[in-house]
Design an enzyme around this catalytic site. Structure first.
Site, PDB file in Angstrom:
ATOM      1  CD  GLU A  34      32.140  41.072  44.029  1.00 25.35           C
ATOM      2  OE1 GLU A  34      31.953  39.932  44.525  1.00 25.35           O
ATOM      3  OE2 GLU A  34      33.183  41.708  44.182  1.00 25.35           O
ATOM      4  CG  ASP A  62      36.890  39.939  37.560  1.00 20.30           C
ATOM      5  OD1 ASP A  62      37.677  40.564  36.830  1.00 20.30           O
ATOM      6  OD2 ASP A  62      36.569  40.337  38.694  1.00 20.30           O
ATOM      7  CG  ASP A 121      34.539  45.033  42.641  1.00 20.61           C
ATOM      8  OD1 ASP A 121      33.974  43.990  42.276  1.00 20.61           O
ATOM      9  OD2 ASP A 121      35.779  45.162  42.676  1.00 20.61           O
TER      10      ASP A 121
END
Length: 515
Positions: free
Chosen positions: A339, A392, A292
Site C-alpha cells: 500500500e 478509506d 498497509d
C-alpha cells in the site's frame, strides 16, 4: 486451485472484490464465516472474479477498527459462525434464538460441550493447534484473560506486577485463570478452523483470499505487553513517540494513529523474527497479503506522544530493505502487495520495486488535472493493484456527487476524450453535454465508466469495492479517516445486487480479459 498456486498476481490479469467479513449479511451484529461467506465465494465465481480482498481479520478493540487490534495474530471471534458450532453439536438451536450481542458466552458454552464430547482425534487437533501457535497464543490468551480480570483496562493500567510481567505473578495468573485461558485458546482454534475451511472452499472455486495487515500494532495489545523491548517505550513502558502521517488528502492536520513505533535496532538483532512470525500467520490464512502503509518500512512519521495532532512530527528511517530480505528468505512463496499511497518518495518506490511488490492505484485520486498523475489509467503500470476506491475512500457515487461543477466537468471531459462514457452517451444520445450531465441520472454511468477504466487498465489486479458494484452512495461508506465514530459498520444485503448490476460486473470482467 488458488491464485498463489498458479502464479504471482503480477503475472495474470485478475479481478476481485473488496468486502470485509463484517460486511457480509448476517442475522447477528456482524458478518461471519458462515453460509453467507460461502455464498459470497460462489458469487465471485459466478461473475468470473478470482480474488476476495478483506480488511485485517484480527480481534479489534471496542471501536471495531480492524487497524487497531489486540493481537497481530489472533482472529476476530465475532467472525465465528455459531451455526457451524450448532452443526457440530456444540450449541443448540435454542442457544441461537433471541438477541445475541456478544458471542463470547456462547463460545464458552461451546468449549464446555467440546471438552465433554470431543473424541481423541478432535482433542489432538486442538492440542496440535495450541502447539503450532504457541509463540503467540499462550501470551495472547493470558493477556485477554487478564484484560477481563481488570475490567477491560489497557495493560499499561494493570497492577505493576502484571504490567511488568513478574514471573511468579504470571505463573499464579495462569493457574487462577486456567479455564478462561482454555476458552480463549479454543475460540482461536475454532476461528482458524473455520477460516481454513472457507479458504479451502474458495481456493477450490478458483478464488484467492487477499488479506491486509496494518504496518503498526496497537499499544494495548498482547504483542506490546509480551515483548515491550521491540517497541519505542520508556522505562515505565510508556510510549515516547506515536505513529501517524502528516497532513494529506484525508486530513489537514494529518492523522495521529497513536500506535507505538518499532525499536528497529532490537528487531534487526533478532533477525526480524517477530515480523517473520507475523507474516507466517498471515500467509497461512491468505493467498495474498497487503502491507498497509508500506512507506513506513522505509521511513515512518514519528509524533511526540504529547502532541494532539500529527502536524509536528518527523520522518525517521526504517530498515525496510533488510526486513524484506529476511522475510523473502524465510517465506519465499509469500505474495505481498505494497500500500504505497500518500507521500511516496523515490526511496520508497525503489524499495517496493526491488522486491517486486505491486503498488496501489486509486482512480478517485486520478483526476486532479495533471497529465503525469500516476493514478490516471494511462499511467498505471502492470505491477499494480487498481481500485476505484478503497475502504478509506467515499463510495464512487458519493465521491462524484460531492464534486463541485468544475471537478465534474473535468472528469466528464476526460471520459469523453478517452471514449469511456459510452454508457452515458447511450442514455443521452448525441445531444450537446449540458447541465443534464450533472444530474443524478448520470451518476451510475460515471460509476460504470470508472469500473470499466479500472478493469481495462494494465494493472495485473483490479479490485472493486462491493459498494461500487452495488452503486451505493456515501451513506454506505466503510470508513472516514481522521474520525473515531460511525465507521466499520456497513453491511450489504443480496437484494441490493440486482440482475443488471451483476450482469454488468460479469460482462466487464470478461470484456477486459480478466478472471
Amino acid at each position: 486451485m488458488s491464485l498463489q498456486a498458479n502464479a504471482s498476481i503480477t503475472n495474470q490479469r485478475n479481478a476481485g472484490v473488496l468486502l470485509h467479513v463484517s460486511s457480509l449479511p448476517s442475522a447477528y451484529y456482524t458478518g461471519d464465516l458462515g453460509a453467507e461467506a460461502y455464498k459470497f465465494v460462489d458469487f465471485l465465481q459466478q461473475v468470473g472474479a478470482s480474488v476476495w480482498q478483506t480488511l485485517p481479520i484480527n480481534m479489534p478493540h471496542a471501536d471495531n477498527s480492524p487497524y487497531q487490534c489486540l493481537s497481530a495474530h489472533a482472529g476476530n471471534p465475532d467472525f465465528i459462525s455459531l451455526e457451524a458450532l450448532q452443526a457440530q453439536g456444540l450449541l443448540t438451536k435454542q442457544d441461537l434464538s433471541g438477541l445475541i450481542t456478544d458471542k463470547m458466552p456462547l463460545l464458552a458454552k461451546a468449549f464446555s460441550a467440546y471438552a465433554n464430547q470431543a473424541d481423541t482425534r478432535e482433542c489432538t487437533d486442538f492440542m496440535n493447534f495450541c502447539d503450532k501457535q504457541a509463540d503467540w497464543l499462550h501470551d495472547f490468551a493470558l493477556f485477554l484473560a487478564l484484560r477481563t480480570k481488570f475490567n477491560q483496562a489497557g495493560w499499561n493500567n494493570w497492577p505493576e506486577l502484571y504490567k511488568k510481567r513478574d514471573i511468579p505473578t504470571l505463573r499464579h495468573a495462569r493457574e487462577e485463570l486456567a479455564h478462561e485461558i482454555a476458552v480463549i485458546k479454543f475460540t482461536q482454534f475454532v476461528f482458524f478452523t473455520q477460516w481454513m475451511a472457507l479458504k479451502k472452499y474458495a481456493n477450490e472455486k478458483g478464488v484467492a483470499l487477499f488479506g491486509d495487515i496494518p504496518i503498526f500494532v496497537a499499544y494495548d495489545s498482547a504483542d506490546v505487553w509480551s515483548q515491550p523491548h521491540l517497541f519505542k517505550l520508556d522505562a515505565e513502558q510508556n510510549m515516547t513517540v506515536v505513529a501517524g502521517v502528516p497532513p494529506d488528502y484525508f486530513s489537514a492536520t494529518g492523522q495521529r494513529w497513536g500506535n507505538p513505533h518499532y525499536n528497529w535496532e532490537v528487531m534487526a538483532k533478532k533477525k526480524f523474527s517477530w515480523w517473520i512470525a507475523r507474516l507466517a500467520t498471515q500467509s497461512e490464512l491468505f493467498d495474498i497479503v497487503r502491507i498497509d502503509h508500506f512507506r513506513g518500512l522505509e521511513a515512518a512519521w514519528e509524533i511526540p506522544v504529547n502532541e494532539d495532532t500529527a502536524m509536528n512530527g518527523q520522518w525517521v528511517t526504517a530498515p525496510g530493505d533488510a526486513l524484506l530480505a529476511a522475510v523473502k528468505a524465510a517465506l519465499p512463496k509469500l505474495d505481498l502487495v505494497a500500500e504505497d499511497l500518500g507521500i511516496i518518495t523515490a526511496e520508497v518506490d525503489q524499495l517496493r520495486k526491488k522486491y517486486q511488490l505491486p503498488g496501489m492505484k486509486i482512480l478517485q485520486f486520478a483526476f486532479s488535472g495533471e497529465p503525469d498523475n500516476p493514478y490516471l489509467p494511462e499511467n498505471i503500470e502492470v505491477d499494480s493493484v487498481v481500485y476505484t476506491g478503497t475502504h478509506d475512500n467515499d463510495t464512487t457515487v458519493g465521491w462524484y456527487s460531492a464534486m463541485d461543477e468544475r471537478q465534474q466537468e473535468h472528469l466528464l471531459a476526460y471520459l469523453r476524450e478517452h471514449g469511456e462514457q459510452e454508457h452515458g452517451d447511450q442514455e443521452h444520445g448525441d445531444q450537446e453535454h449540458s447541465d443534464q450531465e450533472h444530474s443524478p441520472q448520470l451518476v451510475p454511468n460515471i460509476l460504470n465508466a470508472l469500473i470499466e477504466m479500472a478493469m481495462a487498465s494494465k494493472a495485473s489486479l483490479a479490485i472493486i469495492p462491493m459498494q461500487d458494484i452495488l452503486a451505493l452512495d456515501t451513506t454506505h461508506r466503510m470508513n472516514t479517516p481522521g474520525t473515531s465514530s460511525g465507521n466499520w459498520h456497513w453491511r450489504f444485503n443480496w437484494q441490493q445486487l440486482t440482475p443488471e448490476l451483476k450482469d454488468f460486473f460479469t460482462n466487464v470482467i470478461s470484456r477486459t480479459g480478466r478472471h
